[in-house]
Design a protein around this motif. Sequence first.
Motif, short mmCIF file in Angstrom:
data_model
loop_
_atom_site.label_atom_id
_atom_site.label_comp_id
_atom_site.label_asym_id
_atom_site.label_seq_id
_atom_site.Cartn_x
_atom_site.Cartn_y
_atom_site.Cartn_z
N VAL A 19 36.21 56.84 28.33
CA VAL A 19 35.24 57.41 29.27
C VAL A 19 34.80 56.31 30.22
N ASP A 20 34.90 56.55 31.49
CA ASP A 20 34.39 55.58 32.48
C ASP A 20 33.83 56.33 33.67
N LYS A 21 32.74 55.79 34.23
CA LYS A 21 32.11 56.50 35.35
C LYS A 21 32.83 56.24 36.67
N HIS A 22 33.66 55.18 36.73
CA HIS A 22 34.35 54.86 38.00
C HIS A 22 35.85 55.04 37.88
N TYR A 27 39.00 43.97 40.14
CA TYR A 27 39.33 42.64 39.67
C TYR A 27 38.17 41.74 40.11
N GLN A 28 37.14 41.64 39.24
CA GLN A 28 35.89 40.99 39.65
C GLN A 28 36.06 39.51 40.02
N PRO A 29 36.96 38.74 39.33
CA PRO A 29 37.11 37.34 39.75
C PRO A 29 37.50 37.21 41.23
N PRO A 47 43.52 51.93 41.04
CA PRO A 47 43.03 53.08 40.26
C PRO A 47 43.15 52.81 38.76
N LYS A 48 42.08 53.12 38.02
CA LYS A 48 42.11 52.89 36.56
C LYS A 48 43.25 53.67 35.91
N ALA A 49 43.48 54.88 36.44
CA ALA A 49 44.47 55.76 35.81
C ALA A 49 45.85 55.09 35.73
N GLU A 62 29.83 59.69 33.60
CA GLU A 62 28.83 58.71 33.16
C GLU A 62 28.45 59.06 31.72
N VAL A 63 28.43 58.05 30.85
CA VAL A 63 27.90 58.30 29.51
C VAL A 63 26.38 58.30 29.63
N ASP A 64 25.78 59.39 29.22
CA ASP A 64 24.32 59.45 29.27
C ASP A 64 23.74 58.68 28.09
N LYS A 145 27.25 36.77 33.96
CA LYS A 145 28.70 36.73 33.72
C LYS A 145 29.36 35.67 34.58
N CYS A 146 30.43 35.15 34.03
CA CYS A 146 31.20 34.07 34.65
C CYS A 146 30.31 32.92 35.12
N PRO A 147 29.81 32.12 34.17
CA PRO A 147 28.87 31.05 34.53
C PRO A 147 29.44 30.02 35.50
N GLY A 274 33.48 42.59 25.02
CA GLY A 274 33.21 42.10 26.37
C GLY A 274 31.74 41.85 26.65
N ASP A 275 31.41 41.93 27.93
CA ASP A 275 30.08 41.53 28.41
C ASP A 275 28.95 42.37 27.82
N ALA A 276 29.26 43.55 27.29
CA ALA A 276 28.21 44.43 26.75
C ALA A 276 27.55 43.84 25.50
N ALA A 284 32.94 36.55 30.16
CA ALA A 284 34.09 36.27 31.03
C ALA A 284 35.28 37.12 30.59
N GLY A 285 36.14 37.41 31.56
CA GLY A 285 37.32 38.22 31.29
C GLY A 285 38.23 37.57 30.24
N SER A 286 38.31 36.23 30.28
CA SER A 286 39.17 35.55 29.30
C SER A 286 38.64 35.80 27.88
N VAL A 287 37.33 35.79 27.75
CA VAL A 287 36.70 36.04 26.44
C VAL A 287 37.04 37.47 25.98
N GLY A 363 46.98 27.97 38.83
CA GLY A 363 46.67 28.78 37.64
C GLY A 363 45.73 29.91 37.99
N LYS A 364 44.71 29.60 38.78
CA LYS A 364 43.73 30.61 39.17
C LYS A 364 44.37 31.67 40.06
N VAL A 365 45.22 31.20 41.00
CA VAL A 365 45.88 32.14 41.93
C VAL A 365 46.79 33.08 41.13
C1 FAD Z 1 32.27 37.03 41.01
C2 FAD Z 1 32.87 37.07 39.62
C3 FAD Z 1 33.83 36.14 39.27
C4 FAD Z 1 34.37 36.17 38.00
N1 FAD Z 1 35.36 35.24 37.69
C5 FAD Z 1 35.90 35.24 36.45
C6 FAD Z 1 36.95 34.32 36.12
O1 FAD Z 1 37.37 33.52 36.95
N2 FAD Z 1 37.44 34.34 34.86
C7 FAD Z 1 36.99 35.23 33.92
O2 FAD Z 1 37.49 35.20 32.79
N3 FAD Z 1 36.01 36.13 34.21
C8 FAD Z 1 35.47 36.16 35.45
N4 FAD Z 1 34.49 37.09 35.77
C9 FAD Z 1 33.92 37.93 34.70
C10 FAD Z 1 34.76 39.15 34.36
O3 FAD Z 1 35.07 39.90 35.50
C11 FAD Z 1 33.96 40.00 33.37
O4 FAD Z 1 33.50 39.18 32.32
C12 FAD Z 1 34.82 41.11 32.78
O5 FAD Z 1 35.19 42.00 33.80
C13 FAD Z 1 34.05 41.85 31.69
O6 FAD Z 1 34.78 42.94 31.24
P1 FAD Z 1 34.07 44.13 30.48
O7 FAD Z 1 35.17 45.05 30.13
O8 FAD Z 1 33.17 43.63 29.43
O9 FAD Z 1 33.12 44.81 31.57
P2 FAD Z 1 33.49 45.42 33.01
O10 FAD Z 1 34.82 44.92 33.50
O11 FAD Z 1 32.31 45.15 33.87
O12 FAD Z 1 33.65 46.98 32.74
C14 FAD Z 1 32.57 47.78 32.34
C15 FAD Z 1 32.99 49.22 32.54
O13 FAD Z 1 32.02 50.09 31.95
C16 FAD Z 1 31.81 51.20 32.80
N5 FAD Z 1 30.47 51.73 32.50
C17 FAD Z 1 29.31 51.05 32.39
N6 FAD Z 1 28.30 51.89 32.04
C18 FAD Z 1 28.85 53.12 31.92
C19 FAD Z 1 28.32 54.40 31.57
N7 FAD Z 1 27.02 54.59 31.30
N8 FAD Z 1 29.17 55.45 31.54
C20 FAD Z 1 30.50 55.30 31.81
N9 FAD Z 1 31.04 54.11 32.14
C21 FAD Z 1 30.23 53.03 32.19
C22 FAD Z 1 31.93 50.62 34.21
O14 FAD Z 1 32.26 51.63 35.15
C23 FAD Z 1 33.09 49.60 34.02
O15 FAD Z 1 34.35 50.17 34.27
C24 FAD Z 1 33.94 37.13 37.04
C25 FAD Z 1 32.99 38.08 37.42
C26 FAD Z 1 32.46 38.05 38.69
C27 FAD Z 1 31.43 39.09 39.09
#
Ligand code: FAD
Length: 394
Positions: A19-22, A27-29, A47-49, A62-64, A145-147, A274-276, A284-287, A363-365
């Motif tokens: 389930v995802d709202k988007h 690609y946040q990095p 697209p996520k699909a 959206e998960v309520d 996120k991403c210190p 992940g970040d939750a 971080a995405g690597s984590v 590496g980053k690229v």
């Molecule tokens: C500017 C920037 C640079 C970064 N650079 C790096 C990097 O160089 N290296 C690295 O490792 N990491 C980097 N990161 C961090 C990395 O992008 C995140 O740590 C990673 O995306 C976290 O993944 P996640 O799956 O936990 O959360 P997310 O990728 O944020 O996904 C969360 C998902 O949950 C969904 N969601 C949330 N709430 C709800 C709800 N109520 N109902 C339905 N869906 C919901 C959202 O739509 C989303 O799709 C960077 C981040 C930023 C912003």
Amino acid sequence: MANKLRKVLDKGEWEITIVDKHKTHYYQPGFLFIPFGIYGKHDVIKPKADFIPAGVKLEFAEVDRIDADGNKVLLEGGKVLAYDYLIVATGTRINPDETPGMKGPEWQKSIFDFYTLEGAIALRKFFRSWEGGRLVMNIAEMPFKCPVAPLEFVFLADAYFTEIGIRDKVDITYVTPLPGAFTKPKATKMLGELLEEKNIKVIPDFYLESINNEEKKIVSYDEQEIPFDVLTIVPVNMGSEMVERSGLGDDLNFIPTDKHTLRSEQHENIFVLGDASNIPTSKAGSVVHFAAEVVYENILSAIEGRPLQAEFDGHANCYIETGFGKGSLIDFNYETEPLAGTFPLPGIGPFGLLKNTKMNHYGKVLFRWIYWHILLKGHELPIENEMSMAGKKA
Ligand SMILES: Cc1cc2nc3c(=O)[nH]c(=O)nc-3n(C[C@H](O)[C@H](O)[C@H](O)COP(=O)(O)OP(=O)(O)OC[C@H]3O[C@@H](n4cnc5c(N)ncnc54)[C@H](O)[C@@H]3O)c2cc1C
């Protein structure tokens, strides 16, 4: 997780639903590069699909709320999904409303975030016609996120303004609640020296209280004031509001999670990825990638009624863009701070830990390609998910 689990769980017995709202995956990095015109919008969205395997249901909603006692996920619009096991991976988001004045009249005029696509694009437009002045990069609160992203931002700003010929007109200041450039001593030393070399001022121990839009200054709880012409900010990071509505989070809506098994501390059939989560490593995405291996192993153990044996060590691996085609790299976990050496091969590398090299920049690229083509598809990387001491100098 869907890509990994669908391969091993019997299709007749196990239904997997995401389930995802988007509908769009970001690609946040890549957001980091947009203000400087290095990437555009289309480099960071797909697209996520496209990444969901056959045999997995996809619900865009959206998960309520999660009803953890009733083993149900309640979607907006009234649909209810029952579950045997739940993985929560709702990430963290910026919350500019938490700081008085952040979303005032100067928001996206001279105050910008680059943690959202909209923020990064607005900042790109601003930089195109900016003629110089005081650029202040501020982090509102820990954790975020991403210190390393705000550090990369000021390094890239230094390079960008040099390349367009106005660096002498731009004063760059890095304002952080931390006592130095980063959380860990060895990396702080290396990054602090690099900041000094690039004439980027650091103001540590600054706890943001409010932003004065009229006088364009940031104000701390102990009444320090720092003026800016443009403020780039990492606003307060919080977990999803859904976590709060479900009564599953701490003060910042992060979910209390066993830092080794990655299982919720409150509910045996919920894992947090992940970040939750509130685990004490970088968001971080690597984590997320390394942790996913542990969640995968442990969810299979839980299903089969075996003890959870996979243990996450907090492994994080971050490439740090430092500008002018160079980069640095840090690799660490819960117990071991970033150390110098080579990665991943001892003595060979090709990447240099705590070094500023062209190879680290490559590496980053390359990471963007790896992200879209390997990581999201659930393929393996030839790197162990546990941190290795091979190649590191203790
Ligand atoms: C500017 C920037 C640079 C970064 N650079 C790096 C990097 O160089 N290296 C690295 O490792 N990491 C980097 N990161 C961090 C990395 O992008 C995140 O740590 C990673 O995306 C976290 O993944 P996640 O799956 O936990 O959360 P997310 O990728 O944020 O996904 C969360 C998902 O949950 C969904 N969601 C949330 N709430 C709800 C709800 N109520 N109902 C339905 N869906 C919901 C959202 O739509 C989303 O799709 C960077 C981040 C930023 C912003």
